[in-house]
Design an enzyme around this catalytic site. Sequence first.
Site, short mmCIF file in Angstrom:
data_model
loop_
_atom_site.label_atom_id
_atom_site.label_comp_id
_atom_site.label_asym_id
_atom_site.label_seq_id
_atom_site.Cartn_x
_atom_site.Cartn_y
_atom_site.Cartn_z
N HIS A 165 0.85 -1.19 0.00
CA HIS A 165 0.00 0.00 0.00
C HIS A 165 0.89 1.24 0.00
O HIS A 165 1.92 1.26 0.66
CB HIS A 165 -0.91 0.01 1.23
CG HIS A 165 -2.17 0.79 1.02
ND1 HIS A 165 -3.33 0.21 0.55
CD2 HIS A 165 -2.46 2.09 1.21
CE1 HIS A 165 -4.27 1.12 0.47
NE2 HIS A 165 -3.77 2.28 0.87
N ASP A 196 -14.02 2.53 6.53
CA ASP A 196 -13.04 3.31 5.76
C ASP A 196 -13.69 3.89 4.51
O ASP A 196 -13.38 5.01 4.10
CB ASP A 196 -11.82 2.46 5.38
CG ASP A 196 -10.74 3.29 4.69
OD1 ASP A 196 -10.35 4.33 5.27
OD2 ASP A 196 -10.31 2.95 3.58
N ARG A 203 -13.13 12.44 4.18
CA ARG A 203 -11.82 13.09 4.33
C ARG A 203 -11.44 13.80 3.04
O ARG A 203 -10.89 14.90 3.04
CB ARG A 203 -10.75 12.06 4.70
CG ARG A 203 -10.84 11.60 6.14
CD ARG A 203 -9.94 10.41 6.38
NE ARG A 203 -8.56 10.70 6.11
CZ ARG A 203 -7.69 9.79 5.64
NH1 ARG A 203 -8.06 8.55 5.43
NH2 ARG A 203 -6.45 10.14 5.43
N SER A 241 -6.65 4.24 8.20
CA SER A 241 -7.27 3.95 6.90
C SER A 241 -6.48 2.86 6.17
O SER A 241 -7.05 1.87 5.69
CB SER A 241 -7.30 5.24 6.07
OG SER A 241 -7.57 4.98 4.73
N LYS A 277 -7.53 -1.59 6.12
CA LYS A 277 -7.69 -2.35 4.87
C LYS A 277 -6.71 -3.52 4.83
O LYS A 277 -7.05 -4.62 4.41
CB LYS A 277 -7.47 -1.44 3.66
CG LYS A 277 -8.60 -0.46 3.44
CD LYS A 277 -8.52 0.22 2.10
CE LYS A 277 -7.52 1.35 2.01
NZ LYS A 277 -7.85 2.56 2.75
N1 URA Z 1 -4.25 5.41 1.37
C1 URA Z 1 -5.31 5.04 2.15
O1 URA Z 1 -5.86 3.97 1.97
N2 URA Z 1 -5.72 5.88 3.10
C2 URA Z 1 -5.13 7.06 3.34
O2 URA Z 1 -5.55 7.74 4.24
C3 URA Z 1 -4.04 7.45 2.53
C4 URA Z 1 -3.63 6.60 1.55
#
Ligand code: URA
Length: 397
Positions: free
Chosen positions: A82, A161, A168, A183, A187
Amino acid sequence: MTALDLIREKRDGQAHSDAGIQFLVKGATDGTIPDYQLAAWLMAVRLRGMTDAETTALTLAMAASGRQLDLSSIPGRKVDKHSTGGVGDKATLVVAPLVAAAGVPVAKLSGRALGHSGGTLDKLEAIAGFQVDLPVDRFIAQVRRIGIAIAGQTSDMVPADRALYALRDATATVDSVPLIASSVMSKKLAAGADAILLDVKCGRGAFIANVSEAEALAHALVRIGSNAGRQTVAYITDKMLRLAGHPPVELRRLLTDGSALRKLAELITAQDGDPQVVDDPRLLPAAPVQQPVTAPAHGYIARADALEIALAGKALGAGRDRKDATIDLAVGVVLEKKIGDAVKAGEILAVIHARSAEAARNVTDRVAAAFTIARQAQPRALLLRRVTASGVERLDA
Ligand code: URA
């Protein structure tokens, strides 16, 4: 307890209890807390911050807001990656199929565009038919069958999320260490991978501009992952991702012999998209106006300001100002040169893809001003730090 109590508590700089955080996450998930109260709470967190304990509680509550995947029935060590948000970041589109082509199963939950940064899900949706809303059973079955799946948060997976992310994006509350950490890691925990590689973007164009704050974010991400029993490594990078622990020669072979591209086509087919785009990118949405921006002088690219270029893209329609806005998947800025490249006067630096000549004109000066050309090449480190549970290693020294 009410949402108002929690907004007030955070506004006044106090820490929430676990029960308070669970109440908030439940309300965000089932819609019982209205968007205006969630937005106020997000801004209070953005301004006041969270303790490590609060960030962990928020992450775990968000991960538990939907189904959490158990991938143990899929053979092999499952990996996920990620990025914390950057401009022009297309790493997943290359890295995920590449790793899957090397035989390592990839089960990935990605995000949409956030703030001025691009989102993997929006990019994948530019492929006609591509589905990012995969039900959990289909997601797992696909990883088992072809070794890769890339999906978004759904009402099944990390719905908290999904709700907070969209808010956001539209309330200037993206650039917060606890909100990014929860966040991202909600995930990653929900998707069930054994090993997690995090690309913490740092610099102009990233949500985190300086290295010390990027280190704080990397530590928070690694701490949450390690405490949850997942092997977690974070790289703080200026632009690029390097895959740790894999033989680069083998990966290069998979890139050059077409294996990774075939795996991408397989992924696109499995998620109902048109796999012909991998051979013919002209099948992707195209903007009617393409206007080049040229170099005013000879030299080397010393600066290509990612934030300015991203804001130009957003002005063209490639971002959201409202939670329900749609992104124009055809517009944006394609860079022809990157930092360190030699350039001649009149050579194309970037091409603006716009809906109209006027829209292109409106951002031309901004894109041109994003570049600085120097007489000499200036070396620059792309990898800055490696953060693991055992500490920080400097990579730019
Ligand atoms: N990627 C995400 O999934 N969440 C964030 O807040 C920033 C990048």
